[in-house]
Design a protein around this motif. Sequence first.
Motif, PDB file in Angstrom:
ATOM      1  N   THR A 187      65.118 -50.969  36.329  1.00 53.97           N
ATOM      2  CA  THR A 187      65.357 -50.269  37.583  1.00 53.97           C
ATOM      3  C   THR A 187      66.496 -50.937  38.338  1.00 53.97           C
ATOM      4  O   THR A 187      66.554 -52.149  38.448  1.00 53.97           O
ATOM      5  CB  THR A 187      64.079 -50.300  38.424  1.00 53.97           C
ATOM      6  OG1 THR A 187      63.171 -49.422  37.793  1.00 53.97           O
ATOM      7  CG2 THR A 187      64.318 -49.831  39.831  1.00 53.97           C
ATOM      8  N   GLY A 412      59.616 -53.776  38.213  1.00 63.00           N
ATOM      9  CA  GLY A 412      58.626 -53.953  37.163  1.00 63.00           C
ATOM     10  C   GLY A 412      59.060 -55.027  36.176  1.00 63.00           C
ATOM     11  O   GLY A 412      58.285 -55.922  35.823  1.00 63.00           O
ATOM     12  N   SER A 413      60.310 -54.951  35.752  1.00 64.81           N
ATOM     13  CA  SER A 413      60.811 -55.894  34.750  1.00 64.81           C
ATOM     14  C   SER A 413      60.689 -57.332  35.249  1.00 64.81           C
ATOM     15  O   SER A 413      60.306 -58.233  34.501  1.00 64.81           O
ATOM     16  CB  SER A 413      62.270 -55.584  34.430  1.00 64.81           C
ATOM     17  OG  SER A 413      63.028 -55.601  35.628  1.00 64.81           O
ATOM     18  N   ASP A 521      50.828 -54.037  31.537  1.00 65.17           N
ATOM     19  CA  ASP A 521      51.999 -53.461  32.198  1.00 65.17           C
ATOM     20  C   ASP A 521      51.495 -52.322  33.085  1.00 65.17           C
ATOM     21  O   ASP A 521      50.953 -51.332  32.601  1.00 65.17           O
ATOM     22  CB  ASP A 521      52.963 -52.956  31.107  1.00 65.17           C
ATOM     23  CG  ASP A 521      54.223 -52.325  31.674  1.00 65.17           C
ATOM     24  OD1 ASP A 521      54.133 -51.634  32.711  1.00 65.17           O
ATOM     25  OD2 ASP A 521      55.293 -52.494  31.057  1.00 65.17           O
ATOM     26  N   ASN A 545      54.816 -51.043  39.549  1.00 71.27           N
ATOM     27  CA  ASN A 545      56.170 -50.609  39.907  1.00 71.27           C
ATOM     28  C   ASN A 545      56.077 -49.785  41.184  1.00 71.27           C
ATOM     29  O   ASN A 545      55.489 -48.706  41.185  1.00 71.27           O
ATOM     30  CB  ASN A 545      56.784 -49.731  38.815  1.00 71.27           C
ATOM     31  CG  ASN A 545      56.751 -50.396  37.468  1.00 71.27           C
ATOM     32  OD1 ASN A 545      55.688 -50.781  37.008  1.00 71.27           O
ATOM     33  ND2 ASN A 545      57.893 -50.521  36.847  1.00 71.27           N
ATOM     34  N   HIS A 547      58.193 -48.023  42.598  1.00 68.83           N
ATOM     35  CA  HIS A 547      58.844 -46.714  42.538  1.00 68.83           C
ATOM     36  C   HIS A 547      58.063 -45.746  41.658  1.00 68.83           C
ATOM     37  O   HIS A 547      58.477 -44.616  41.482  1.00 68.83           O
ATOM     38  CB  HIS A 547      60.280 -46.847  42.038  1.00 68.83           C
ATOM     39  CG  HIS A 547      60.378 -47.524  40.708  1.00 68.83           C
ATOM     40  ND1 HIS A 547      60.360 -48.892  40.601  1.00 68.83           N
ATOM     41  CD2 HIS A 547      60.468 -47.049  39.460  1.00 68.83           C
ATOM     42  CE1 HIS A 547      60.461 -49.217  39.318  1.00 68.83           C
ATOM     43  NE2 HIS A 547      60.514 -48.117  38.612  1.00 68.83           N
ATOM     44  N   LYS A 548      56.971 -46.203  41.089  1.00 67.59           N
ATOM     45  CA  LYS A 548      56.194 -45.286  40.256  1.00 67.59           C
ATOM     46  C   LYS A 548      54.855 -44.976  40.900  1.00 67.59           C
ATOM     47  O   LYS A 548      54.498 -43.825  41.060  1.00 67.59           O
ATOM     48  CB  LYS A 548      55.993 -45.891  38.875  1.00 67.59           C
ATOM     49  CG  LYS A 548      57.322 -45.998  38.154  1.00 67.59           C
ATOM     50  CD  LYS A 548      57.184 -46.580  36.808  1.00 67.59           C
ATOM     51  CE  LYS A 548      58.571 -46.593  36.184  1.00 67.59           C
ATOM     52  NZ  LYS A 548      58.579 -47.135  34.871  1.00 67.59           N
TER      53      LYS A 548
HETATM   54  C1  PLP Z   1      56.024 -48.937  30.855  1.00 63.68           C
HETATM   55  C2  PLP Z   1      57.114 -49.564  31.697  1.00 63.68           C
HETATM   56  N1  PLP Z   1      57.145 -50.900  31.846  1.00 63.68           N
HETATM   57  C3  PLP Z   1      58.098 -51.507  32.587  1.00 63.68           C
HETATM   58  C4  PLP Z   1      59.100 -50.798  33.209  1.00 63.68           C
HETATM   59  C5  PLP Z   1      60.153 -51.545  33.967  1.00 63.68           C
HETATM   60  O1  PLP Z   1      60.031 -51.369  35.334  1.00 63.68           O
HETATM   61  P1  PLP Z   1      61.282 -51.435  36.331  1.00 63.68           P
HETATM   62  O2  PLP Z   1      62.114 -50.256  36.006  1.00 63.68           O
HETATM   63  O3  PLP Z   1      60.672 -51.373  37.705  1.00 63.68           O
HETATM   64  O4  PLP Z   1      61.983 -52.729  36.081  1.00 63.68           O
HETATM   65  C6  PLP Z   1      59.107 -49.400  33.086  1.00 63.68           C
HETATM   66  C7  PLP Z   1      60.191 -48.645  33.764  1.00 63.68           C
HETATM   67  O5  PLP Z   1      60.668 -47.647  33.432  1.00 63.68           O
HETATM   68  C8  PLP Z   1      58.092 -48.753  32.320  1.00 63.68           C
HETATM   69  O6  PLP Z   1      58.066 -47.429  32.176  1.00 63.68           O
END
Ligand code: PLP
Length: 554
Positions: A187, A412-413, A521, A545, A547-548
């Motif tokens: 993201t 998330g990452s 995750d 996350n 944003h999700k």
């Molecule tokens: C299953 C999953 N894990 C981790 C991530 C990573 O999150 P972020 O985009 O907030 O870094 C995503 C994002 O698309 C995701 O779909």
Amino acid sequence: LDEATAAAEAMALANRTHKARGNRFLVDPDTHPQTISILRTRAEPLGIIIDVQPVGDAMTDDCFGGLLSYPSSSGMVRDLTDEIAVIHDAGGLAVVCADLLALTLLVPPGEMGADIVVGSAQRFGVPFSFGGPHAAYFACSQALQRSIPGRIVGVSRDSNGKPAYRLALQTREQHIRREKATSNICTAQALLAIMASFYAVWHGPDGLKNIAAHSNQQARRFGAAMIASGRSLRHNSFFDTVVIETGDDRDNLLSTANSAGFNLRPLDGAVAASFDETIDDVKLAAITAALGGVLEADVDDNVPANLARNSPFLTHQVFHDYRSETEMLRYMRRLADRDLALDRCMIPLGSCTMKLNATSEMIPISWPEFADIHPFAPSDQLQGYQILQDQLCKWLGEATGYAGISLQPNAGSQGEYAGLLIIRAWQRARGEGHRNICLIPASAHGTNPASAQMAGMKVVVTGCDDHGNVDLVELREKCEQFTDQLAAMMITYPSTHGVFESEIKNLCDIVHDHGGRVYIDGANMNALVGTAEPGHFGGDVSHLNLHKTFCIPH
Ligand SMILES: Cc1ncc(COP(=O)(O)O)c(C=O)c1O
């Protein structure tokens, strides 16, 4: 994501492309403390040694690069050409953290020879919001472009010959290179990046220069008034930040300014005052008078002539076309009309499709009570934020079933990375620091293997059955095979193919039985909120996350 993460990505890029011999990365001491701290965290699992020292004799050929700040953390503006040359002479790459607004007036680091330039885009119209989220920027020389983390979008032609944007370069992407990916950036705080870019579209290069000149002029007037009142400044050459030497009198000055309604930054034997576009003459007179100074109408320029910028910037037409409110409004409307967004349909974007974002959630983030708080404001001014954070942690703890919550990682990452470092630290703390295998299902999102390798773990892929579920037979075999080395398993729940795998508890038990911890995750957590808690069905650590599952747009 943010300046510090961008700096860490720059260090990692330098580490994989440099020509020097060693694993030392030099960081100028006058660098933002949060940047130094993120660099240290990111360096350790990669075997990089962070050395906080001025570039000079310390730059030897066991250093693969050096990081400088422009202006420096304490606001000094200096020509970096010689320091960059020293870094290059030792075979290293030069990274510069630079303030975008300052660069409208100052010679850009690229012209001084810098290889990578990073920074925050926050001051381009994005509120402080107690520290974020904000977009960072990352720029590098052409020679390095194939090693850049993330993706580059370029202009191409469609089949009708019309200009079209496409992903032009994604050599390092996680979905291609998986555990060989060198960055887990996913993201990109796109909303904040769009806000910052629209600030530039609206003001254009001349407007931005005016804003920068105003900030600089007010800082100079303040600095001159302080000198006239008998104080001395730490730096003669600065852009928007004035550092006043205080000796032992620092706390007195801080509280005097505070009583007049201003926060100064405490430094070692000094205080710093920063000025931006919002500082008008009334406010400037008030802070100056509070510190015993008297303002002059104008004062001399304080940036060395050789550092005044001559090269053009923002030359694309879009930064020159919209100067009235209606023109800007129509431009934004035209763009919005091309957008495939939640106000038209479901967004076809993998797990992000499952978001619950309501438009009304966007409104409060612009309220000054949320937006105007500086991340380093004194804690007695943050009681409202503290209550909000405590409540949020409590609610998230209830929703996830976990004992503790950190609101820190910015995506998330980064949550994955922080979570894996926690598991690594936990294994070390119980004397099992040699455990470094991270099991990851073949179906996992690309950030999972990338984060694991960045956290110093070795990725072992475990297979899925024909329906996409984790193959428990293979998982058991892998756990037995690596029973003495297993550190963690990462699993997304519900899975990336949208299924609640019914064996999840079993799966967690198997990993625990072999000494590993389970990272759930939480990208798809909105399917669980109020229904099931990862902390209860076997997860040890998760990220969510925002944003999700929660209210910020992707
Ligand atoms: C299953 C999953 N894990 C981790 C991530 C990573 O999150 P972020 O985009 O907030 O870094 C995503 C994002 O698309 C995701 O779909």
